[in-house]
Design a protein around this motif. Structure first.
Motif, PDB file in Angstrom:
ATOM      1  N   ARG A   2      15.833  -7.268   5.602  1.00 35.26           N
ATOM      2  CA  ARG A   2      14.384  -7.508   5.550  1.00 35.26           C
ATOM      3  C   ARG A   2      13.734  -6.275   4.916  1.00 35.26           C
ATOM      4  O   ARG A   2      13.270  -5.366   5.615  1.00 35.26           O
ATOM      5  N   PRO A   3      13.690  -6.257   3.570  1.00 37.05           N
ATOM      6  CA  PRO A   3      13.259  -5.033   2.872  1.00 37.05           C
ATOM      7  C   PRO A   3      11.847  -4.597   3.187  1.00 37.05           C
ATOM      8  O   PRO A   3      11.578  -3.403   3.294  1.00 37.05           O
ATOM      9  N   MET A   4      10.913  -5.535   3.325  1.00 40.16           N
ATOM     10  CA  MET A   4       9.539  -5.130   3.600  1.00 40.16           C
ATOM     11  C   MET A   4       9.426  -4.451   4.956  1.00 40.16           C
ATOM     12  O   MET A   4       8.699  -3.466   5.114  1.00 40.16           O
ATOM     13  N   ARG A   5      10.164  -4.970   5.934  1.00 39.53           N
ATOM     14  CA  ARG A   5      10.159  -4.324   7.246  1.00 39.53           C
ATOM     15  C   ARG A   5      10.819  -2.953   7.154  1.00 39.53           C
ATOM     16  O   ARG A   5      10.355  -1.991   7.779  1.00 39.53           O
ATOM     17  N   GLY A   6      11.902  -2.852   6.374  1.00 41.60           N
ATOM     18  CA  GLY A   6      12.571  -1.572   6.195  1.00 41.60           C
ATOM     19  C   GLY A   6      11.650  -0.543   5.567  1.00 41.60           C
ATOM     20  O   GLY A   6      11.615   0.621   5.982  1.00 41.60           O
ATOM     21  N   ILE A   7      10.880  -0.965   4.554  1.00 40.75           N
ATOM     22  CA  ILE A   7       9.929  -0.057   3.899  1.00 40.75           C
ATOM     23  C   ILE A   7       8.851   0.386   4.882  1.00 40.75           C
ATOM     24  O   ILE A   7       8.463   1.564   4.932  1.00 40.75           O
ATOM     25  N   PHE A   8       8.369  -0.561   5.690  1.00 46.51           N
ATOM     26  CA  PHE A   8       7.355  -0.230   6.695  1.00 46.51           C
ATOM     27  C   PHE A   8       7.883   0.818   7.679  1.00 46.51           C
ATOM     28  O   PHE A   8       7.195   1.804   7.991  1.00 46.51           O
ATOM     29  N   TYR A   9       9.094   0.605   8.168  1.00 47.61           N
ATOM     30  CA  TYR A   9       9.693   1.566   9.103  1.00 47.61           C
ATOM     31  C   TYR A   9       9.868   2.935   8.446  1.00 47.61           C
ATOM     32  O   TYR A   9       9.668   3.975   9.076  1.00 47.61           O
ATOM     33  N   LYS A  10      10.269   2.923   7.179  1.00 47.01           N
ATOM     34  CA  LYS A  10      10.476   4.185   6.477  1.00 47.01           C
ATOM     35  C   LYS A  10       9.169   4.957   6.346  1.00 47.01           C
ATOM     36  O   LYS A  10       9.123   6.183   6.584  1.00 47.01           O
ATOM     37  N   ILE A  11       8.093   4.283   5.965  1.00 48.85           N
ATOM     38  CA  ILE A  11       6.799   4.945   5.844  1.00 48.85           C
ATOM     39  C   ILE A  11       6.341   5.467   7.203  1.00 48.85           C
ATOM     40  O   ILE A  11       5.782   6.578   7.302  1.00 48.85           O
ATOM     41  N   CYS A  12       6.584   4.690   8.257  1.00 48.97           N
ATOM     42  CA  CYS A  12       6.246   5.154   9.612  1.00 48.97           C
ATOM     43  C   CYS A  12       7.002   6.433   9.947  1.00 48.97           C
ATOM     44  O   CYS A  12       6.438   7.366  10.530  1.00 48.97           O
ATOM     45  N   SER A  13       8.278   6.491   9.570  1.00 49.06           N
ATOM     46  CA  SER A  13       9.068   7.691   9.856  1.00 49.06           C
ATOM     47  C   SER A  13       8.526   8.887   9.077  1.00 49.06           C
ATOM     48  O   SER A  13       8.448  10.002   9.605  1.00 49.06           O
ATOM     49  N   VAL A  14       8.133   8.660   7.830  1.00 50.99           N
ATOM     50  CA  VAL A  14       7.574   9.736   7.005  1.00 50.99           C
ATOM     51  C   VAL A  14       6.294  10.280   7.650  1.00 50.99           C
ATOM     52  O   VAL A  14       6.084  11.494   7.733  1.00 50.99           O
ATOM     53  N   VAL A  15       5.445   9.374   8.128  1.00 48.81           N
ATOM     54  CA  VAL A  15       4.200   9.792   8.784  1.00 48.81           C
ATOM     55  C   VAL A  15       4.511  10.606  10.037  1.00 48.81           C
ATOM     56  O   VAL A  15       3.899  11.659  10.283  1.00 48.81           O
ATOM     57  N   MET A  16       5.467  10.144  10.845  1.00 45.54           N
ATOM     58  CA  MET A  16       5.812  10.859  12.071  1.00 45.54           C
ATOM     59  C   MET A  16       6.300  12.277  11.766  1.00 45.54           C
ATOM     60  O   MET A  16       5.899  13.241  12.419  1.00 45.54           O
ATOM     61  N   PHE A  17       7.150  12.411  10.768  1.00 46.35           N
ATOM     62  CA  PHE A  17       7.724  13.726  10.459  1.00 46.35           C
ATOM     63  C   PHE A  17       6.687  14.673   9.856  1.00 46.35           C
ATOM     64  O   PHE A  17       6.719  15.876  10.113  1.00 46.35           O
ATOM     65  N   ILE A  18       5.754  14.143   9.054  1.00 49.87           N
ATOM     66  CA  ILE A  18       4.704  14.995   8.502  1.00 49.87           C
ATOM     67  C   ILE A  18       3.739  15.441   9.609  1.00 49.87           C
ATOM     68  O   ILE A  18       3.314  16.606   9.660  1.00 49.87           O
ATOM     69  N   LEU A  19       3.403  14.529  10.508  1.00 53.37           N
ATOM     70  CA  LEU A  19       2.567  14.915  11.648  1.00 53.37           C
ATOM     71  C   LEU A  19       3.271  15.962  12.501  1.00 53.37           C
ATOM     72  O   LEU A  19       2.644  16.916  12.987  1.00 53.37           O
TER      73      LEU A  19
END
Length: 306
Positions: A2-19
């Motif tokens: 499910r690529p769209m869900r995978g992309i969503f999770y990836k962006i969420c991880s990027v936000v968490m790590f930058i925060l």
């Protein structure tokens, strides 16, 4: 998949790590990097354990068949984290982010050196291009002319670059570990090892954080744990070549947080260098995807059904 869900999770991880990095930067003037590593690692473990329990992987997911591999991965990963955290005290957040992009480029080199991976002209060229971009980002910080804008900046640049080197080495260890170990075990034992190793820095000057600092550091660990879960989930939902380019969205978030929270205005030199590094990274990812598709076609052609 499910690529769209995978992309969503990836962006969420990027936000968490930058925060998470932003919180570390907010406390870096008072809290030593080793102490920050402790909070980041220790308070990530409850989140990871709870996630494993919810998935029913707590019993099987923490079995380790290669304990020394986890230890070595933990040592180099902790060094990467500590050096990166130390650099946040000296450099703007976007600059730290840009220099950190050297890690996947160096991983290509180290994988060829230590794992015997075949690296051809295209990827070598992309790595060279990316390292040129990193050099452009670093260039203003490596001047020998003293000045108010360079106080500690050279040290910070070297710390972050050293962190990128160790992060690349950590990825080499992870590539070896995934052949024997589950992702859950790799994630958990890294946090455990980093927590233990960070305690060795107590003699070098830990401090009692102020209540606000302590709250930020605990939140940093929780965000790190959540970010790791999102990252792992993203690769379960989509191919690595699909979600990996979204790592570079971290620059957009770093620029926004740096400007609005830390009053950091990016220089044109940093933006040009970062753009070159991002381009090189995307080229490598594109090449990896193309090679993966070609290998899949070859396996299909060689199979009895093909």
């Amino acid at each position: 998949m499910r690529p769209m869900r995978g992309i969503f999770y990836k962006i969420c991880s990027v936000v968490m790590f930058i925060l998470m990095a932003s919180l570390i930067k907010a406390t870096a003037d008072h809290v030593p990097p080793g102490e920050a590593v402790f909070f980041r690692s220790f308070f990530a473990m409850p989140v990871i354990i709870a996630w494993l329990a919810m998935r029913g992987d707590l019993q099987t997911g923490l079995k380790a068949s290669a304990p020394m591999g986890h230890i070595w991965r933990g040592v180099v990963g902790t060094m990467a984290m500590g050096l990166g955290f130390a650099g946040l005290a000296y450099l703007p957040l976007p600059e730290v982010t840009a220099i950190g992009y050297a890690a996947p480029l160096l991983t290509v080199i180290f994988a060829a050196m230590f794992l015997g991976e075949d690296v051809r002209l295209f990827r070598i060229s992309a790595v060279v291009l990316g390292l040129i971009g990193v050099s452009i980002v670093l260039s203003p910080r490596l001047t020998v002319v003293p000045g108010p804008g360079n106080d500690g900046a050279s040290l910070g640049a070297m710390l972050v670059l050293g962190g990128a080197v160790f992060a690349a080495l950590a990825q080499v260890f992870v590539r070896k570990l995934v052949l024997k170990e589950t992702t859950s075990a790799i994630v958990f034992y890294f946090s455990l090892t980093a927590t233990v190793l960070s305690l060795a820095t107590i003699p070098f000057g830990w401090v009692i954080p102020a209540p606000r600092e302590a709250a930020l550091l605990v939140l940093c660990g929780l965000l790190g744990g959540v970010g790791q879960i999102f990252l792992t989930s993203s690769y379960r939902e989509a191919d690595a070549s699909v979600v990996a380019p979204f790592d570079y969205a971290s620059m957009l978030f770093a620029l926004a947080i740096g400007y609005w929270v830390f009053d950091e205005v990016p220089t044109m030199t940093m933006l040009i260098g970062a753009s070159i590094v991002v381009t090189a990274g995307v080229l490598i990812i594109w090449r990896e995807r193309k090679l993966g598709l070609e290998r899949a076609k070859q396996r299909k052609a060689m199979s009895p059904q093909g």
